[in-house]
Design an enzyme around this catalytic site. Structure first.
Site, PDB file in Angstrom:
ATOM      1  N   THR A 276      -1.888 -86.695 -82.142  1.00 29.24           N
ATOM      2  CA  THR A 276      -0.831 -85.775 -82.410  1.00 29.24           C
ATOM      3  C   THR A 276      -1.449 -84.487 -81.666  1.00 29.24           C
ATOM      4  O   THR A 276      -0.771 -83.583 -81.093  1.00 29.24           O
ATOM      5  CB  THR A 276      -0.918 -85.437 -83.882  1.00 29.24           C
ATOM      6  OG1 THR A 276      -0.403 -86.339 -84.527  1.00 29.24           O
ATOM      7  CG2 THR A 276      -0.149 -84.284 -84.169  1.00 29.24           C
TER       8      THR A 276
ATOM      9  N   ASP B  65      -1.368 -92.913 -79.297  1.00 27.44           N
ATOM     10  CA  ASP B  65      -1.134 -92.935 -80.639  1.00 27.44           C
ATOM     11  C   ASP B  65      -2.204 -93.896 -81.352  1.00 27.44           C
ATOM     12  O   ASP B  65      -2.408 -94.889 -80.975  1.00 27.44           O
ATOM     13  CB  ASP B  65       0.322 -93.467 -81.349  1.00 27.44           C
ATOM     14  CG  ASP B  65       0.329 -93.115 -82.862  1.00 27.44           C
ATOM     15  OD1 ASP B  65       1.424 -92.162 -83.225  1.00 27.44           O
ATOM     16  OD2 ASP B  65      -0.149 -93.526 -83.671  1.00 27.44           O
ATOM     17  N   SER B  66      -2.863 -93.362 -82.412  1.00 20.29           N
ATOM     18  CA  SER B  66      -4.094 -93.973 -82.850  1.00 20.29           C
ATOM     19  C   SER B  66      -3.686 -95.479 -83.720  1.00 20.29           C
ATOM     20  O   SER B  66      -4.434 -96.061 -83.965  1.00 20.29           O
ATOM     21  CB  SER B  66      -4.943 -93.088 -83.619  1.00 20.29           C
ATOM     22  OG  SER B  66      -4.571 -92.872 -85.122  1.00 20.29           O
TER      23      SER B  66
ATOM     24  N   THR C 134      -5.238 -88.902 -85.942  1.00 22.55           N
ATOM     25  CA  THR C 134      -5.761 -88.883 -87.345  1.00 22.55           C
ATOM     26  C   THR C 134      -5.718 -90.253 -87.936  1.00 22.55           C
ATOM     27  O   THR C 134      -6.657 -90.524 -88.900  1.00 22.55           O
ATOM     28  CB  THR C 134      -5.279 -87.953 -88.226  1.00 22.55           C
ATOM     29  OG1 THR C 134      -3.833 -88.002 -88.207  1.00 22.55           O
ATOM     30  CG2 THR C 134      -5.700 -86.601 -87.706  1.00 22.55           C
ATOM     31  N   ASP C 135      -4.793 -91.166 -87.737  1.00 24.85           N
ATOM     32  CA  ASP C 135      -4.259 -92.055 -88.643  1.00 24.85           C
ATOM     33  C   ASP C 135      -5.387 -93.281 -88.624  1.00 24.85           C
ATOM     34  O   ASP C 135      -5.624 -93.777 -89.814  1.00 24.85           O
ATOM     35  CB  ASP C 135      -3.019 -93.071 -88.064  1.00 24.85           C
ATOM     36  CG  ASP C 135      -1.654 -92.206 -88.036  1.00 24.85           C
ATOM     37  OD1 ASP C 135      -1.854 -91.012 -89.047  1.00 24.85           O
ATOM     38  OD2 ASP C 135      -0.445 -92.301 -87.698  1.00 24.85           O
TER      39      ASP C 135
ATOM     40  N   ARG D  72     -10.803-106.156-102.084  1.00 23.42           N
ATOM     41  CA  ARG D  72     -10.624-104.772-102.863  1.00 23.42           C
ATOM     42  C   ARG D  72     -10.229-105.163-104.366  1.00 23.42           C
ATOM     43  O   ARG D  72      -9.155-105.586-104.646  1.00 23.42           O
ATOM     44  CB  ARG D  72      -9.522-103.941-102.009  1.00 23.42           C
ATOM     45  CG  ARG D  72      -9.885-103.668-100.831  1.00 23.42           C
ATOM     46  CD  ARG D  72      -8.871-102.633-100.242  1.00 23.42           C
ATOM     47  NE  ARG D  72      -9.182-101.094-100.713  1.00 23.42           N
ATOM     48  CZ  ARG D  72      -8.273-100.423-100.857  1.00 23.42           C
ATOM     49  NH1 ARG D  72      -7.107-100.597-100.677  1.00 23.42           N
ATOM     50  NH2 ARG D  72      -8.632 -99.158-101.542  1.00 23.42           N
TER      51      ARG D  72
END
Ligand code: ASP
Length: 335
Positions: free
Chosen positions: A7, A51-52, A83-84, A239
């Site tokens: 971004t 874009d990440s 940031t993603d 998880r």
């Protein structure tokens, strides 16, 4: 400075209104302060900024190669990144850049540099200052892989993206900040890693034969069994609930135990944002320990996943992986 996209450098497509990646020149034009900063900076950019969401092991390898090729020529590295998936890249680099003794600071922004209220300027300029910072002996202040975002410097492999819209987008839930910024930058030296005495060694191979399996009440037997039966799955980040607990329905522990016996590595991490796995605490956890499942301690999901990719990429045996998962390789777990 390595520009990968995100971004921070994006522009809005006039037709759709969606943000899309753009080149570094556009970003630099929006942050004229870059030309006046008191540091000699060279910029390497990805041929195509991304874009990440499109980041993966191939890009991590590219970053490792750039840093390794330029290691002796620079005092520190700043990576501009979306940031993603920034926390995944930071975690992966913390393992792949073995025994790094120079700062590698990842940053980006929630608002593009073109937006008047952007957080790009502060994040970028402070990340550069931190990457260039020296202690009284002239040694790098932060010789490790970090994320700098919104007034906090965090250890990369302890960080997670926690907000899609707050400017404080990242948190290091299980480890204190390495530095905090306000009018000054305050370094919390007691939490910063001491550089290793071994020489810096880049590592490239990452094994992607891993799945993240997240427990929920009602998870069905056939779903778990068909996942674990796949030959493509060599490792599982499991998880679990609370301090590492799972239902006592019998079939779950049986299929996990069978998978471990067939050579798969299963690592238990908690779904909770803070705290650690302690499989000895409840019978619902102990059954997993007895099934041969490895504790992920207080790992983030990003750190557990990329650590396992790294260890499997080294071609280690199951018992060597078990031992390494129970060792802090780059400050990623509390023991
Ligand atoms: N989608 C963007 C990215 O990760 C989000 C950002 O940079 O904040 O590249």
């Amino acid at each position: 400075m390595i520009y990968t996209g995100g971004t921070i450098g994006m522009v809005r497509d006039a037709a759709t209104g969606a943000l899309e990646s753009c080149d570094f020149e556009n970003l630099a034009a929006n942050i004229p302060e870059l030309a006046h900063i008191d540091a000699d900076i060279d910029v390497i950019t990805f041929d195509t900024p991304i874009d990440s969401s499109d980041m993966g092991p191939v890009h991590w390898q590219q970053l490792v190669k750039i840093i390794s090729d330029n290691y002796d020529a620079y005092e520190g590295f700043v990576i501009l990144h979306g940031t993603d998936t920034m926390a995944f890249t930071a975690s992966a680099l913390s393992f792949m850049l073995q025994d790094i003794a120079k700062p590698v600071i990842l940053t980006g922004s929630q608002l593009s540099a073109q937006v008047i209220r952007t957080d790009a300027k502060e994040n970028l300029l402070t990340a550069i200052e931190i990457a260039a910072a020296k202690d009284a002996d002239g040694a790098p202040m932060v010789p490790e892989v970090c994320i700098y975002f919104h007034d906090e410097l965090m250890r990369g492999n302890r960080s997670s993206k926690i907000s899609a819209n707050n400017l404080a987008a990242f948190a290091s839930n299980n480890y204190p900040a390495l530095a905090t910024t306000g009018t000054d930058i305050t370094y919390h030296r007691e939490f910063i890693r001491k550089p290793s005495c071994r020489p810096f060694t880049p590592h490239y191979a990452m094994d992607g034969g891993i799945i993240i399996l997240s427990l929920f009440p009602g998870l069905e037997q056939n779903v778990v069994e068909s996942t674990l039966a796949s030959d493509a799955v060599k490792g599982v980040i499991f998880r679990t609930f609370g301090s590492g607990n799972a239902p006592q329905n019998g079939w779950l522990v049986n299929s996990l135990s069978k998978a471990v016996q067939s050579g798969k590595t299963i690592v238990n991490i908690s779904q909770c944002a803070t705290g650690a796995v302690e499989m000895e605490k409840y019978v619902t956890g102990r059954q997993l320990l007895d099934a041969g499942i490895i504790s992920g301690h207080d790992s983030t999901v990003e750190a557990a996943l990329t650590k396992l990719m790294f260890l499997m990429g080294k071609g280690l045996s199951q018992s060597e992986i078990r031992q390494a998962m129970n060792t802090s390789l780059a400050g990623e777990i509390t023991l």
